[in-house]
Design a protein around this motif. Structure first.
Motif, PDB file in Angstrom:
ATOM      1  N   SER A 389       0.822  -1.209   0.000  1.00 36.87           N
ATOM      2  CA  SER A 389       0.000   0.000   0.000  1.00 36.87           C
ATOM      3  C   SER A 389       0.856   1.260   0.000  1.00 36.87           C
ATOM      4  N   LEU A 414       3.503  -7.428  -3.856  1.00 34.64           N
ATOM      5  CA  LEU A 414       2.256  -7.594  -3.125  1.00 34.64           C
ATOM      6  C   LEU A 414       1.279  -6.520  -3.591  1.00 34.64           C
ATOM      7  N   LYS A 415       0.084  -6.911  -3.912  1.00 33.89           N
ATOM      8  CA  LYS A 415      -0.888  -6.011  -4.522  1.00 33.89           C
ATOM      9  C   LYS A 415      -1.116  -4.755  -3.689  1.00 33.89           C
ATOM     10  N   GLY A 416      -1.156  -3.600  -4.367  1.00 31.25           N
ATOM     11  CA  GLY A 416      -1.417  -2.328  -3.701  1.00 31.25           C
ATOM     12  C   GLY A 416      -1.028  -1.163  -4.599  1.00 31.25           C
ATOM     13  N   SER A 419       2.657  -0.720  -5.195  1.00 29.89           N
ATOM     14  CA  SER A 419       3.201  -1.691  -6.147  1.00 29.89           C
ATOM     15  C   SER A 419       2.959  -1.246  -7.582  1.00 29.89           C
ATOM     16  N   THR A 438       2.394  -9.843  -9.760  1.00 34.35           N
ATOM     17  CA  THR A 438       1.806  -9.172  -8.601  1.00 34.35           C
ATOM     18  C   THR A 438       0.785 -10.129  -7.990  1.00 34.35           C
ATOM     19  N   VAL A 439       0.844 -10.325  -6.668  1.00 38.08           N
ATOM     20  CA  VAL A 439       0.007 -11.334  -6.014  1.00 38.08           C
ATOM     21  C   VAL A 439      -0.849 -10.711  -4.920  1.00 38.08           C
ATOM     22  N   SER A 440      -1.860 -11.462  -4.497  1.00 35.82           N
ATOM     23  CA  SER A 440      -2.806 -10.982  -3.484  1.00 35.82           C
ATOM     24  C   SER A 440      -2.661 -11.682  -2.144  1.00 35.82           C
ATOM     25  N   THR A 441      -1.811 -12.723  -2.086  1.00 33.62           N
ATOM     26  CA  THR A 441      -1.609 -13.428  -0.817  1.00 33.62           C
ATOM     27  C   THR A 441      -0.122 -13.699  -0.608  1.00 33.62           C
ATOM     28  N   GLU A 444       0.991 -17.098  -2.172  1.00 32.10           N
ATOM     29  CA  GLU A 444       1.265 -17.020  -3.604  1.00 32.10           C
ATOM     30  C   GLU A 444       2.642 -16.406  -3.852  1.00 32.10           C
ATOM     31  N   LEU A 485      -3.983  -5.858   2.267  1.00 30.42           N
ATOM     32  CA  LEU A 485      -3.845  -7.318   2.290  1.00 30.42           C
ATOM     33  C   LEU A 485      -3.617  -7.850   3.702  1.00 30.42           C
ATOM     34  N   ARG A 492       1.816  -9.173   8.342  1.00 35.15           N
ATOM     35  CA  ARG A 492       2.483  -9.523   7.085  1.00 35.15           C
ATOM     36  C   ARG A 492       3.698 -10.410   7.349  1.00 35.15           C
TER      37      ARG A 492
END
Length: 505
Positions: A389, A414-416, A419, A438-441, A444, A485, A492
């Motif tokens: 973020s 990491l998605k945001g 990023s 780019t991932v959401s978890t 992943e 996330l 995290r």
């Protein structure tokens, strides 16, 4: 237990005794990380009538609400969820503001206009603490590590020490542990310092590790951020001490804003006439009124990174000024193994080393994390998990580091929003090819890195590529905020740790 109710407070903002029994205290922001819950429980113990209000939903606040359920059932606390009520702020005897709530908030402005005292945990703690030996530690990065280093030194010297506000350590409930001669190490964020600034309070002892752009999504300007940081030294008296990082331009300017005696440390300038503690010939050296000497060699330290050498020097400088012997300082710092979420070694799985640097929430701290693995004599390949973020910080220095550092082989983002910005900068630099996806978890992200390392290993077995790489590092060093996330940077880092330990070696 100390008599907080009859404690006389001499600051101008509070004219009378802090008598919380029977008083209506509004806690603005219950929060998710335990600080708000801890404050509410402490206020109930003092006999206050507590109204806790938060605009978040019941679902979001479920964990915090559960912790307060008994107090609500016994009518010790009234919860207002999903909204704030202006009447609560008009009728309160005191407001306790959550750090995330700006001082320009409509409800806070209304309370202050009505001459209702607005506090945060930091300002209230300072007014009620029975010890004058409060060591405030701040900085954009390094403040938590420095706090733990100084704690280790003082404990090694046999001093009674209580840590406050460092990482997830709470504040108000620590008061019961403190006596007149206790050393209190208080990690002070810019938000907590904003309350000290409003009440014109500074600790007797202050350490400033560095100042870089941060939290500009909150402050909007760097000047506003620095002004709050300055509170750590601005109201000090002549018998106080400020320990400053000589290498940092903004930190050095703090010497103009304090009446306290100033002591410097430096990792770059070995001019021992200026610095109390400095680096020369890869040795941490010191200068006192009585003699000069060596604390330890850099290769004796157990923690990684040049930035951590600076953190050790900050703690050592304060310790020397508190008359702790260099021998004791040496024993403490060479035994210090670091702390969670800050270049924390998690595990070795096969040939891969996993490190958790989730507390790196600024571009500069992530760059320092990368540097920690390329400064030594051993070769490393770094597989970086980054991004997240936005705090509206300039990510160019981070993008440049990723692009132009040969050791950084692959990146998972990491998605945001941060990023998205970082990806654009990498593309501009010609470094986008390093980005896998780019991932959401977090799972992943870790799985993607494992696949990338296996693929690279096959490529390196090609006879054309005979280079031998000693270390393969999977490094979580995001350089960005975590919200979206994750609950916070600790969540995290914890998710990363939990996933890594379940991997097969």
């Amino acid at each position: 237990m100390f008599n907080f109710i009859k404690k006389i407070v001499t600051t101008k903002r509070i004219r009378n005794k802090v008598n919380l029994r029977g008083k209506k205290v509004v806690v603005m922001g219950i929060g998710l990380h335990g600080g708000g819950v801890s404050m509410i429980k402490w206020l109930v113990q003092q006999g206050a009538k507590v109204v806790a209000t938060d605009k978040k939903t019941k679902e979001t606040l479920a964990t915090s609400i559960k912790k307060l359920s008994k107090l609500v059932k016994n009518k010790k606390v009234k919860l207002i969820i999903g909204r704030h009520r202006l009447d609560d702020f008009r009728s309160a005897d005191m407001i306790i503001k959550n750090p995330a709530v700006p001082w320009t908030n409509t409800y806070i402005k209304k309370a202050r206009k009505n001459d209702i005292d607005v506090e945060m945990d930091s300002s209230l703690f300072f007014k009620l603490c029975p010890s004058k030996k409060i060591i405030g530690i701040t900085g954009t990065k390094g403040k938590t590590t420095t706090s733990y280093i100084l704690n280790a030194i003082l404990k090694k010297a046999g001093k009674k020490v209580v840590m406050v506000g460092a990482g997830k350590i709470t504040v108000m409930d620590r008061l019961k542990l403190i006596g007149k001669n206790t050393y209190v190490i208080f990690e002070l964020s810019s938000w907590r310092l904003s309350a000290l600034r409003k009440h014109k309070i500074s600790p007797k002892y202050a350490v400033v590790t560095n100042i870089y752009p941060d939290h500009l999504n909150y402050y909007k300007t760097m000047r506003g951020y620095i002004n709050d940081k300055l509170a750590i030294v601005k109201y000090q008296k002549k018998n106080s001490l400020a320990v400053l990082n000589y290498d940092n331009k903004e930190t050095r300017k703090f010497s103009r804003e304090t009446k306290a005696e100033v002591a410097y440390f430096s990792i770059k300038d070995s001019n021992s006439i200026i610095q109390d503690v400095y680096l020369e010939d890869e040795k941490i050296k010191y200068r006192t009124d009585k003699k000069d000497g060596v604390i330890c060699a850099v290769n004796e330290l157990k923690i990684l990174g040049r930035h951590n050498i600076s953190n050790i020097m900050a703690g050592a400088t304060m310790a020397l000024r508190l008359k702790i012997s260099p021998k004791i300082i040496r024993k403490a710092v060479i035994g210090f193994k670091g702390i969670k979420h800050r270049l924390e070694f998690i595990s070795k799985k096969g040939e891969i080393l996993f490190y958790n640097d989730s507390a790196a929430t600024t571009p500069e701290s992530a760059v320092a994390g990368i540097n920690a693995f390329i400064e030594g004599s051993q070769s490393s390949e770094i597989y970086l998990i980054a991004g997240g973020s936005s705090k509206e910080l300039d990510l160019k220095v981070f993008a440049d580091k990723i692009t132009y550092t040969e050791e950084v082989k692959k990146v998972v983002l990491l998605k945001g929003l941060a990023s998205d910005t970082l990806l654009k900068l990498l593309e501009k630099n010609g470094g986008k090819e390093k980005v896998i996806k780019t991932v959401s978890t977090m799972k992943e992200a870790v799985d993607s890195m494992n696949i990338a390392i296996k693929k690279d290993k096959v490529d390196q077995n090609n006879p054309k590529n005979m280079e031998i790489i000693t270390n393969k590092i999977v490094l979580l060093s995001p350089g960005c905020a975590s919200f979206g996330l994750f609950d916070n940077e600790f969540d995290r880092g914890n998710q990363f740790r939990e996933i890594v330990v379940t991997l097969k070696g």
